[in-house]
Design a protein around this motif. Structure first.
Motif, PDB file in Angstrom:
ATOM      1  N   ILE A 171       0.853  -1.184   0.000  1.00  0.00           N
ATOM      2  CA  ILE A 171       0.000   0.000   0.000  1.00  0.00           C
ATOM      3  C   ILE A 171       0.889   1.233   0.000  1.00  0.00           C
ATOM      4  O   ILE A 171       1.715   1.414   0.886  1.00  0.00           O
ATOM      5  CB  ILE A 171      -0.926   0.038   1.244  1.00  0.00           C
ATOM      6  N   CYS A 172       0.725   2.078  -1.001  1.00  0.00           N
ATOM      7  CA  CYS A 172       1.529   3.300  -1.110  1.00  0.00           C
ATOM      8  C   CYS A 172       0.687   4.505  -0.708  1.00  0.00           C
ATOM      9  O   CYS A 172      -0.239   4.881  -1.425  1.00  0.00           O
ATOM     10  CB  CYS A 172       2.034   3.478  -2.543  1.00  0.00           C
ATOM     11  N   TYR A 189      -0.681   6.688   3.093  1.00  0.00           N
ATOM     12  CA  TYR A 189      -1.592   6.450   4.212  1.00  0.00           C
ATOM     13  C   TYR A 189      -2.511   7.658   4.426  1.00  0.00           C
ATOM     14  O   TYR A 189      -2.688   8.152   5.520  1.00  0.00           O
ATOM     15  CB  TYR A 189      -0.783   6.156   5.482  1.00  0.00           C
ATOM     16  N   GLY A 232      -5.893   5.310   1.829  1.00  0.00           N
ATOM     17  CA  GLY A 232      -4.934   4.318   2.312  1.00  0.00           C
ATOM     18  C   GLY A 232      -5.335   3.745   3.656  1.00  0.00           C
ATOM     19  O   GLY A 232      -5.219   2.536   3.895  1.00  0.00           O
ATOM     20  N   ARG A 233      -5.808   4.609   4.582  1.00  0.00           N
ATOM     21  CA  ARG A 233      -6.248   4.145   5.902  1.00  0.00           C
ATOM     22  C   ARG A 233      -7.382   3.133   5.776  1.00  0.00           C
ATOM     23  O   ARG A 233      -7.400   2.101   6.458  1.00  0.00           O
ATOM     24  CB  ARG A 233      -6.720   5.328   6.756  1.00  0.00           C
ATOM     25  N   VAL A 270      -6.020  -0.175   4.462  1.00  0.00           N
ATOM     26  CA  VAL A 270      -5.258  -0.865   5.506  1.00  0.00           C
ATOM     27  C   VAL A 270      -6.196  -1.492   6.523  1.00  0.00           C
ATOM     28  O   VAL A 270      -6.006  -2.652   6.945  1.00  0.00           O
ATOM     29  CB  VAL A 270      -4.280   0.109   6.203  1.00  0.00           C
ATOM     30  N   LEU A 317       3.038  -1.270   4.184  1.00  0.00           N
ATOM     31  CA  LEU A 317       2.650   0.108   3.903  1.00  0.00           C
ATOM     32  C   LEU A 317       3.903   0.952   3.669  1.00  0.00           C
ATOM     33  O   LEU A 317       4.870   0.850   4.424  1.00  0.00           O
ATOM     34  CB  LEU A 317       1.849   0.677   5.079  1.00  0.00           C
ATOM     35  N   GLU A 349       5.091   4.855   3.482  1.00  0.00           N
ATOM     36  CA  GLU A 349       4.609   6.194   3.855  1.00  0.00           C
ATOM     37  C   GLU A 349       5.791   7.142   4.012  1.00  0.00           C
ATOM     38  O   GLU A 349       6.848   6.759   4.525  1.00  0.00           O
ATOM     39  CB  GLU A 349       3.809   6.116   5.158  1.00  0.00           C
ATOM     40  N   VAL A 369       5.612  -1.404   8.087  1.00  0.00           N
ATOM     41  CA  VAL A 369       5.614  -0.107   7.403  1.00  0.00           C
ATOM     42  C   VAL A 369       7.043   0.318   7.096  1.00  0.00           C
ATOM     43  O   VAL A 369       7.965   0.057   7.873  1.00  0.00           O
ATOM     44  CB  VAL A 369       4.885   0.957   8.265  1.00  0.00           C
TER      45      VAL A 369
END
Length: 249
Positions: free
Chosen positions: A115-116, A118, A122-123, A126, A138, A140, A156
Motif C-alpha cells: 500500500i503506497c 496512508y 490508504g487508511r 489498511v 505500507l 509512507e 511499514v
C-alpha cells in the motif's frame, strides 16, 4: 541497515561520558607516571582498571589516588548506564528496534499487498486488509505516521514509493498486489510504471484524481483504476435517481 543505526544511536547516547572517560584515563595515566617514575605507560593504564595490582610498597599518594580512580570508574559506569536507560525509555531505541523487526518480517512476506500512501483512502484499505487478515506492507513518507504505525506493530516502511529501492525493500518482486493511493496522480502513474517494470506479474490498483490520468494509468499497466471523486459523484447520482423513482411511484 537499522542494526547500524541502533549501534550509532547507542554510541551517540554515550558519546559525552565516553569522551570524559577517555580524558579521565589520560589524566590518570599521567598522574600515575608522575607518582611512580619506574612504571611504564602500560602499567599506568592497567592500574586504572585493576587498582588491586598496585603493590603495598607503593607510596601513600599512589594508594590514595588509586582509590580516587576507583571511585571515578564507578561514577562513569553509573553515567553510562543512566544515559543508555534514558535513551531507551525515551522511545527512540524502541522505534529503531521496531523498524528492524519490521524489516525482518517484510523480508519473509510472499503474495502480499503493498500500500503506497496512508491518506484517507490508504487508511481505509489498511483497515480492510487487517480485518481480512491479509499480509501487507505500507509505504509512507510521513515519519511521525510511520512511528505511530510501528508502535501498532504494522509492517511499514518510511520512504518514497517512487524509488526502486523502496519498492524492492517492500518485497515487490514477491508481492501479489500494489495499491498506489497517493494524493498525486503523477506519482501514482510513476509508481505504476516502476512496479510493472520490477514485477510484470503484479496486479496494480491505482487511484486517480481525474479520468484523463485514469486512462494513462491503465495504459501504463494498472489493472484497476479508482477515481474517488468520480465514483463519489456516481454514488450521489444513483441516490438522487433512486429518490426520484420512489417519488414517482
Amino acid at each position: 541497515m537499522n542494526l547500524y543505526k541502533i549501534f550509532r544511536f547507542v554510541i551517540k547516547a554515550i558519546s559525552t561520558p565516553l569522551a570524559f572517560l577517555v580524558l579521565f584515563f589520560v589524566v590518570s595515566m599521567f598522574v600515575y607516571k608522575n607518582l611512580e617514575k619506574d612504571i611504564t605507560w602500560i602499567d599506568a593504564f592497567f592500574w586504572i582498571t585493576h587498582p588491586h595490582a598496585i603493590s603495598e610498597h607503593r607510596s601513600n599518594e599512589t594508594k590514595i589516588f588509586a582509590f580516587i580512580v576507583y571511585v571515578g570508574i564507578l561514577f562513569f559506569q553509573v553515567w553510562f548506564i543512566e544515559r543508555i536507560l534514558v535513551n531507551v525509555f525515551s522511545g527512540e531505541l524502541k522505534i529503531l528496534w521496531r523498524k528492524r523487526m519490521s524489516e525482518v518480517a517484510i523480508s519473509k512476506l510472499k503474495e502480499h499487498y503493498i500500500i503506497c500512501g496512508y491518506g484517507q483512502v490508504g487508511r481505509t484499505v489498511v483497515d480492510e486488509l487487517i480485518k481480512l487478515g491479509l499480509p501487507f506492507v505500507l509505504i509512507e513518507t510521513n515519519e511521525s505516521i510511520v512511528r505511530e504505525l510501528l508502535k501498532e506493530g504494522l509492517n511499514v516502511i518510511h520512504g518514497d514509493a517512487r524509488r526502486r529501492s523502496v519498492l524492492l525493500s517492500a518485497g515487490i518482486e514477491q508481492a501479489k498486489f500494489i495499491c498506489t493511493l497517493i494524493d498525486n496522480d503523477a506519482d501514482n502513474l510513476y509508481i505504476t510504471i516502476t512496479a510493472k517494470m520490477l514485477n510484470p506479474k503484479i496486479k496494480v490498483i491505482s487511484r486517480a484524481g481525474n479520468l484523463r490520468y485514469a486512462e494513462a494509468m491503465k495504459g501504463a499497466g494498472a489493472d484497476e483504476v479508482v477515481v474517488p471523486e468520480y465514483e463519489g459523484g456516481m454514488v450521489v447520482g444513483r441516490i438522487i435517481s433512486r429518490y426520484e423513482k420512489l417519488k414517482g411511484l
